[in-house]
Design an enzyme around this catalytic site. Sequence first.
Site, PDB file in Angstrom:
ATOM      1  CG  HIS A 447     -49.662  37.800  17.601  1.00 25.37           C
ATOM      2  ND1 HIS A 447     -50.631  38.619  18.850  1.00 25.37           N
ATOM      3  CD2 HIS A 447     -48.604  38.626  18.249  1.00 25.37           C
ATOM      4  CE1 HIS A 447     -50.397  39.202  19.864  1.00 25.37           C
ATOM      5  NE2 HIS A 447     -48.825  39.176  19.494  1.00 25.37           N
ATOM      6  CB  CYS A 466     -45.219  40.004  19.308  1.00 25.97           C
ATOM      7  SG  CYS A 466     -44.145  39.056  19.698  1.00 25.97           S
TER       8      CYS A 466
END
Length: 569
Positions: A447, A466
């Site tokens: 992301h 992440c």
Amino acid sequence: MGFRNLARVHRATYTAYAALFMCSMMLSAPAQGAEHEQQASFVSHMQLKIQAMRSGGSTQTAGATLRNRHTLVRTYDRTGYHPIWTHSQGWQANARGMLNYLADLPRHGLDPANYHFAALQSLRSDTTLAGRIHGDLLLSDAFISLVADLARGATGRDDQAGRAQSLLLRLKPTDDPAREFDGLLPQHPEYWALSQALHQRLMETDDVQQQALRAGSVIKPGQHHPLVPALRQRLHASGDAATTHAADSDTLFSPALAEAVARFQAHNGLDADGIVGPSTLTALNRSRADIIDTLSLNLERWRQQPASFGDSYVRVNIAGQSLEYRHQQAAPLRMKVIVGRPDRPTPMTSSEINEIVFNPDWTVPQRIAVVDKLPLIKRDPGYLLERGYTLSSGWADDAPQVDPLSVDWTRINRNNFPFVLRQQPGPNNALGQVKFLFPNAYSVYLHDTPSRNLFERGERLFSSGCVRLDQPMALAQALLRDHADAAWSELAQTRDTRHVRLANRVPVYLQYWTAWVAADGSLQLRNDVYQHDAAVLHALRNHGVYQSAQQLIATYQNERDTQLAALQP
């Protein structure tokens, strides 16, 4: 000459050739008989050895232990107990090729000692029956072990016995096993570049890198410091500094030397500021043995990778904090990434990117909500509203929302947090403008991030698992161009949340590399940020395929010296 005399000459010539042929047959008969007798003796003795092994007998051979009992039994049953590597005169060409390949194993980070190298060296000139049987069994055992270790890694779990037996049975006396072995190794260029880097380290003779550099303070460009001459020498040895005409006693930290320091820092994943501080000194003092360990264990990682990543794929190097996207023959897209903190590591996994979400919201994981966000909320309940968070009473999309100002936060703690936090799309959203989804057991994804300044750091371990991307929109555009029928210009400008499914799923690999060779040929080394290297090295040692860098160096250099001596007139 008449026809009658010509016939007499032909008859005389024929009689002479016939007599000569009979004499040669009579002379060769004993030699052929001896050959057949030796062959029969080998077969009978090998049959007895194999039968004993089949019944659970000793696997000791010439002081070494055979590790592949069952595969050896099946293989020699198939050959009728005939030799694979030897004949009555000694070793065949395939056996000599096998020994040469074993001698070259250190460049793959593997110790020849694990494959009966010393025993085979002592048997190579032994033409006795016992020597031939010992040599044949040890060569076959080493071959079987090496097929498994090269094909899927020495610490891998795949059973390669059937494959090894098939390759062994089709081996001809004149074949060079190197062809089979090299075909088993990864065909990725990165593997062979790393192997060449290891070869260079193994062949080094200069001990300058073994001397520790110590400084009582940070050394900056323009300063004079007694460590500068040693620093200059170290950087020249590493290839980061060109040959200089500066006197060995020159203590000035010159601009040229600062550039060399910055290059070294970049090659080691440090902030490339040209200043010699504690982290740079630690990297400079990294021993040759430690680097050889690192190269060897990364080669083992490569041997456990898929034979191909596909024509189009995304690879993330967790330890290197970088991403690469490749599509067919196009130039790769590369970028920096931010990965998980050591206490919240990004996992090694593989999957397929199947969806891109533009302007995503963020449902905060429970652990992050109670550990990271709750202290901030208690300090200032208005934090949630200022940062665009909503507070819900459940995980369902239609769960009632709760006014954070109505909550008695003094009664809320880690064990009592009956809420769900969601952050709405916008400039403060932790996921930024876009996220890339792929199924996995760890609930991680790629992301964007609003924290752009963190990408300027050399080591980027700031996320909760992440992977944050430095150029997320560039990756989104590339994936949509290559794998989806979507209008990029519209998606790039929209402020609405949009989900785009990829027509072709794109393989994604989250990997962990602490050593590799860059496109410019420079060796890149990174810190073992999650302490995974130690586990791989421990596994290699447990399997006996790697003992120490010093042993690898000694074996490799001794063999090279032997080869050079053999070439001398």
